[in-house]
Design an enzyme around this catalytic site. Sequence first.
Site, PDB file in Angstrom:
ATOM      1  N   TYR A  33       0.816  -1.208   0.000  1.00  0.00           N
ATOM      2  CA  TYR A  33       0.000   0.000   0.000  1.00  0.00           C
ATOM      3  C   TYR A  33       0.854   1.264   0.000  1.00  0.00           C
ATOM      4  O   TYR A  33       0.619   2.192  -0.782  1.00  0.00           O
ATOM      5  CB  TYR A  33      -0.937   0.013   1.203  1.00  0.00           C
ATOM      6  N   PRO A  86      -0.759  14.204   3.931  1.00  0.00           N
ATOM      7  CA  PRO A  86      -1.715  13.150   4.284  1.00  0.00           C
ATOM      8  C   PRO A  86      -1.359  11.822   3.631  1.00  0.00           C
ATOM      9  O   PRO A  86      -1.057  11.753   2.447  1.00  0.00           O
ATOM     10  CB  PRO A  86      -3.047  13.692   3.753  1.00  0.00           C
ATOM     11  N   ALA A  87      -1.381  10.785   4.423  1.00  0.00           N
ATOM     12  CA  ALA A  87      -1.173   9.416   3.939  1.00  0.00           C
ATOM     13  C   ALA A  87      -2.086   8.515   4.752  1.00  0.00           C
ATOM     14  O   ALA A  87      -2.082   8.569   5.990  1.00  0.00           O
ATOM     15  CB  ALA A  87       0.287   8.986   4.088  1.00  0.00           C
ATOM     16  N   SER A 115      -4.941  12.666   7.081  1.00  0.00           N
ATOM     17  CA  SER A 115      -5.623  11.984   5.984  1.00  0.00           C
ATOM     18  C   SER A 115      -7.099  11.778   6.308  1.00  0.00           C
ATOM     19  O   SER A 115      -7.465  11.450   7.446  1.00  0.00           O
ATOM     20  CB  SER A 115      -4.968  10.626   5.709  1.00  0.00           C
ATOM     21  N   GLN A 137      -7.454  16.638   5.327  1.00  0.00           N
ATOM     22  CA  GLN A 137      -7.633  16.308   3.920  1.00  0.00           C
ATOM     23  C   GLN A 137      -9.098  16.014   3.618  1.00  0.00           C
ATOM     24  O   GLN A 137      -9.751  15.255   4.326  1.00  0.00           O
ATOM     25  CB  GLN A 137      -6.786  15.098   3.548  1.00  0.00           C
ATOM     26  N   TYR A 139     -11.736  14.680   0.643  1.00  0.00           N
ATOM     27  CA  TYR A 139     -12.172  14.148  -0.636  1.00  0.00           C
ATOM     28  C   TYR A 139     -13.679  14.385  -0.710  1.00  0.00           C
ATOM     29  O   TYR A 139     -14.390  14.098   0.247  1.00  0.00           O
ATOM     30  CB  TYR A 139     -11.918  12.641  -0.745  1.00  0.00           C
ATOM     31  N   THR A 166      -8.226  17.512  -1.951  1.00  0.00           N
ATOM     32  CA  THR A 166      -7.393  16.762  -2.893  1.00  0.00           C
ATOM     33  C   THR A 166      -8.092  16.712  -4.249  1.00  0.00           C
ATOM     34  O   THR A 166      -9.217  16.231  -4.355  1.00  0.00           O
ATOM     35  CB  THR A 166      -7.119  15.342  -2.362  1.00  0.00           C
ATOM     36  N   ARG A 175      -2.147   0.962  -9.651  1.00  0.00           N
ATOM     37  CA  ARG A 175      -1.048   0.667  -8.726  1.00  0.00           C
ATOM     38  C   ARG A 175      -0.849  -0.842  -8.680  1.00  0.00           C
ATOM     39  O   ARG A 175      -1.542  -1.558  -7.955  1.00  0.00           O
ATOM     40  CB  ARG A 175      -1.368   1.233  -7.351  1.00  0.00           C
ATOM     41  N   LYS A 218      -4.824  20.550  -3.010  1.00  0.00           N
ATOM     42  CA  LYS A 218      -3.686  19.633  -3.105  1.00  0.00           C
ATOM     43  C   LYS A 218      -3.768  18.821  -4.399  1.00  0.00           C
ATOM     44  O   LYS A 218      -4.786  18.190  -4.680  1.00  0.00           O
ATOM     45  CB  LYS A 218      -3.656  18.670  -1.922  1.00  0.00           C
ATOM     46  N   SER A 241       1.641  18.779  -6.125  1.00  0.00           N
ATOM     47  CA  SER A 241       1.751  17.370  -5.755  1.00  0.00           C
ATOM     48  C   SER A 241       1.170  16.512  -6.858  1.00  0.00           C
ATOM     49  O   SER A 241       0.220  16.917  -7.535  1.00  0.00           O
ATOM     50  CB  SER A 241       0.991  17.113  -4.446  1.00  0.00           C
ATOM     51  N   HIS A 243       0.426  13.233  -5.990  1.00  0.00           N
ATOM     52  CA  HIS A 243      -0.049  12.087  -5.195  1.00  0.00           C
ATOM     53  C   HIS A 243       1.073  11.062  -4.988  1.00  0.00           C
ATOM     54  O   HIS A 243       0.827   9.853  -4.902  1.00  0.00           O
ATOM     55  CB  HIS A 243      -1.241  11.425  -5.902  1.00  0.00           C
ATOM     56  N   GLY A 300       5.456  12.449   2.799  1.00  0.00           N
ATOM     57  CA  GLY A 300       4.319  11.557   2.978  1.00  0.00           C
ATOM     58  C   GLY A 300       4.712  10.162   3.417  1.00  0.00           C
ATOM     59  O   GLY A 300       4.316   9.685   4.488  1.00  0.00           O
ATOM     60  N   ARG A 301       5.500   9.473   2.593  1.00  0.00           N
ATOM     61  CA  ARG A 301       5.890   8.100   2.935  1.00  0.00           C
ATOM     62  C   ARG A 301       6.901   8.063   4.078  1.00  0.00           C
ATOM     63  O   ARG A 301       6.876   7.143   4.905  1.00  0.00           O
ATOM     64  CB  ARG A 301       6.476   7.406   1.703  1.00  0.00           C
TER      65      ARG A 301
END
Length: 381
Positions: A33, A86-87, A115, A137, A139, A166, A175, A218, A241, A243, A300-301
Amino acid sequence: MAQQDGPDMTDILSLDGMRTLAMGRMSRKAISYYVSATDDSITKEENGNVYRSIQLRPRVLVDCTRCDLSTTVLGHRLAAPVFVSPAALATLAHEDGERGIAGACSRHKTLQIISKNAGQPLKEIVQAGPDAVFGWQLYILKDVAETERELALLKEVPQVSFLVLTVDAPFPGKREDEMRFKNAESRAPQAWGTESNLTWRKTLAWLQTQTDLPIVLKGVQTHEDAYAATLFPSVKGIILSNHGGRALDTVAPPIQVLLEIRKFCPQVLGRIDVLLDGGIKRGTSVAKALALGAKAVGIGRAPLFGLAVGGQAGVERTLEILIDETTTALRLLGAQRVSDLGPRHVNTSALHAQLYDGPAALEEVEREVLEEVDVAARLTL
């Protein structure tokens, strides 16, 4: 710094070192993920590699005994120009989850954008970071009533200072690492719940009926959209960004979009706060982004990898490494404070041939976003 089982945090000297340790501690689900990106992961890799093409230009014989990294984002003072993007589902990495990230941001007096798909309740997260600044964040879902309920509940959390809408993922990217894991577990992919018919005037007008909070967009990836954002008073900032390479592959890295803004519409940098995330692994990269006009830079990561290694202590160390490296970069550049940095501190000529070479088309942008046909403006979300 809170004590956690795991390695001595002072032995971890880089974000790449933290990532290496994290890969040995995370579950296959978490790795699939967090690490996955769209298609061939070209954008994900280029987000970081592009910084190698920008050279620094240090000035000497400048008193840099003191170095102030503080900056402001939407009027909120941050002790350092590094924030957490945000993650989702930080609890996949460690039970400390988003609360641990909040605690780390509080310790460093910086910003956490929480997130929408956090693994812990929003009120618990903000309570864990008394000295942090928080964004949330957003959506906009196909189930608009659900989004309205979320925005109503947000009014009960005064610690959240602004919304981060976002805008770069109306549809999911392909992915493949994530898909392989789900296929191996015979898990059907989740239905994509984000609304795809959002438009500038309609969406922002509706959002103003639901909240009084400032709005940050974002996922801006062109100078045209950066300029468009300045045409709406409710929009106080943008985050350049893509993503993390998880939406559309082969798009420009955020730092390249920042150069595009400087080329075609530099007035944007004086009208709204411009932030960016994606590919930041060293303090020199933070310094380059700041020199080109970014107010702050997000990761983020990396905080998720820090969580996997040591919970909150791992996130604290992740931020500490990047902040210390940024301090060193500023001192060696001859900058006593963030505001001292400017384009004179970087050489970006190696990237000029890669910049968009079409027209600025700002008048066309205004016409497109401000003169949406009336029927579109009347549509409900």
